[in-house]
Write a protein that holds these residues in place. Structure first.
Motif, PDB file in Angstrom:
ATOM      1  N   ILE A 107       0.853  -1.189   0.000  1.00  0.00           N
ATOM      2  CA  ILE A 107       0.000   0.000   0.000  1.00  0.00           C
ATOM      3  C   ILE A 107       0.885   1.234   0.000  1.00  0.00           C
ATOM      4  O   ILE A 107       1.807   1.353   0.789  1.00  0.00           O
ATOM      5  N   LYS A 108       0.582   2.153  -0.931  1.00  0.00           N
ATOM      6  CA  LYS A 108       1.386   3.365  -1.078  1.00  0.00           C
ATOM      7  C   LYS A 108       0.932   4.445  -0.096  1.00  0.00           C
ATOM      8  O   LYS A 108      -0.245   4.550   0.217  1.00  0.00           O
ATOM      9  N   PRO A 109       1.882   5.288   0.336  1.00  0.00           N
ATOM     10  CA  PRO A 109       1.472   6.470   1.095  1.00  0.00           C
ATOM     11  C   PRO A 109       0.674   7.395   0.171  1.00  0.00           C
ATOM     12  O   PRO A 109       0.959   7.486  -1.018  1.00  0.00           O
ATOM     13  N   ILE A 110      -0.307   8.050   0.717  1.00  0.00           N
ATOM     14  CA  ILE A 110      -1.157   8.937  -0.081  1.00  0.00           C
ATOM     15  C   ILE A 110      -0.387  10.184  -0.488  1.00  0.00           C
ATOM     16  O   ILE A 110       0.278  10.814   0.322  1.00  0.00           O
ATOM     17  N   ASN A 111      -0.481  10.525  -1.757  1.00  0.00           N
ATOM     18  CA  ASN A 111       0.038  11.781  -2.280  1.00  0.00           C
ATOM     19  C   ASN A 111      -1.180  12.695  -2.425  1.00  0.00           C
ATOM     20  O   ASN A 111      -1.989  12.528  -3.340  1.00  0.00           O
ATOM     21  N   TRP A 112      -1.334  13.646  -1.536  1.00  0.00           N
ATOM     22  CA  TRP A 112      -2.540  14.472  -1.492  1.00  0.00           C
ATOM     23  C   TRP A 112      -2.699  15.330  -2.737  1.00  0.00           C
ATOM     24  O   TRP A 112      -3.803  15.785  -3.034  1.00  0.00           O
ATOM     25  N   GLU A 113      -1.640  15.522  -3.498  1.00  0.00           N
ATOM     26  CA  GLU A 113      -1.757  16.254  -4.758  1.00  0.00           C
ATOM     27  C   GLU A 113      -2.541  15.453  -5.798  1.00  0.00           C
ATOM     28  O   GLU A 113      -3.038  16.009  -6.768  1.00  0.00           O
ATOM     29  N   ASP A 114      -2.668  14.138  -5.606  1.00  0.00           N
ATOM     30  CA  ASP A 114      -3.442  13.292  -6.512  1.00  0.00           C
ATOM     31  C   ASP A 114      -4.940  13.318  -6.208  1.00  0.00           C
ATOM     32  O   ASP A 114      -5.744  12.787  -6.976  1.00  0.00           O
ATOM     33  N   ALA A 115      -5.319  13.916  -5.086  1.00  0.00           N
ATOM     34  CA  ALA A 115      -6.735  13.945  -4.697  1.00  0.00           C
ATOM     35  C   ALA A 115      -7.536  14.720  -5.738  1.00  0.00           C
ATOM     36  O   ALA A 115      -7.072  15.730  -6.268  1.00  0.00           O
ATOM     37  N   PRO A 116      -8.746  14.245  -6.036  1.00  0.00           N
ATOM     38  CA  PRO A 116      -9.599  14.975  -6.989  1.00  0.00           C
ATOM     39  C   PRO A 116      -9.922  16.366  -6.452  1.00  0.00           C
ATOM     40  O   PRO A 116     -10.026  16.575  -5.246  1.00  0.00           O
ATOM     41  N   ASP A 117     -10.063  17.295  -7.376  1.00  0.00           N
ATOM     42  CA  ASP A 117     -10.460  18.644  -6.980  1.00  0.00           C
ATOM     43  C   ASP A 117     -11.864  18.610  -6.405  1.00  0.00           C
ATOM     44  O   ASP A 117     -12.713  17.844  -6.835  1.00  0.00           O
ATOM     45  N   VAL A 118     -12.101  19.455  -5.448  1.00  0.00           N
ATOM     46  CA  VAL A 118     -13.416  19.561  -4.827  1.00  0.00           C
ATOM     47  C   VAL A 118     -14.105  20.785  -5.414  1.00  0.00           C
ATOM     48  O   VAL A 118     -13.546  21.885  -5.404  1.00  0.00           O
ATOM     49  N   THR A 119     -15.277  20.585  -5.971  1.00  0.00           N
ATOM     50  CA  THR A 119     -16.035  21.685  -6.550  1.00  0.00           C
ATOM     51  C   THR A 119     -16.967  22.259  -5.502  1.00  0.00           C
ATOM     52  O   THR A 119     -17.732  21.532  -4.875  1.00  0.00           O
ATOM     53  N   LEU A 120     -16.892  23.534  -5.316  1.00  0.00           N
ATOM     54  CA  LEU A 120     -17.771  24.212  -4.378  1.00  0.00           C
ATOM     55  C   LEU A 120     -18.803  25.004  -5.162  1.00  0.00           C
ATOM     56  O   LEU A 120     -18.489  25.636  -6.175  1.00  0.00           O
TER      57      LEU A 120
END
Length: 115
Positions: free
Chosen positions: A97-110
């Motif tokens: 299991i890889k450490p999470i790269n938070w830059e890969d997180a999907p953009d959140v639309t507000l």
């Protein structure tokens, strides 16, 4: 003996792609509880503020790979899913299991409303 061999092969192959079959049922906007009901408990959870990432893994039934899904949450709702595979032999898929790269997180639309 022949029937036992066929039964064993069927059981092994029926486990293949189970992450695909489960994860296809998860939709953007689903809650963490809905994901738990579909996928079961995650193999890994990581947090950063209101962002959360759950990872699930499954060994490829002896075909030499491990299959992974990352479910991204923002404020308790699914915002996206990523997949990856590992071909490194190992006892358990959890070891890769890889450490999470938070830059890969999907953009959140507000939603922005005029008042």
């Amino acid at each position: 003996m022949y029937r036992i061999l066929l039964l064993g092969i069927f059981i092994i192959l029926s486990g293949c792609g189970s992450l695909d079959k489960q994860s296809i049922l998860v939709n953007a906007g689903d809650t963490k509880e809905q994901v738990l009901n579909i996928m079961g408990p995650p193999d890994d959870r990581q947090f950063q503020g209101k962002n959360e990432a759950w990872q699930f893994c499954k060994t490829g039934a002896g075909f030499g790979y491990h299959d992974y899904r990352i479910f991204w949450f923002f404020d308790g709702k699914v915002t996206g899913v990523n997949t990856y595979k590992s071909t490194r032999p190992g006892v358990s898929c959890v070891t890769d299991i890889k450490p999470i790269n938070w830059e890969d997180a999907p953009d959140v639309t507000l939603e922005i409303r005029k008042r």
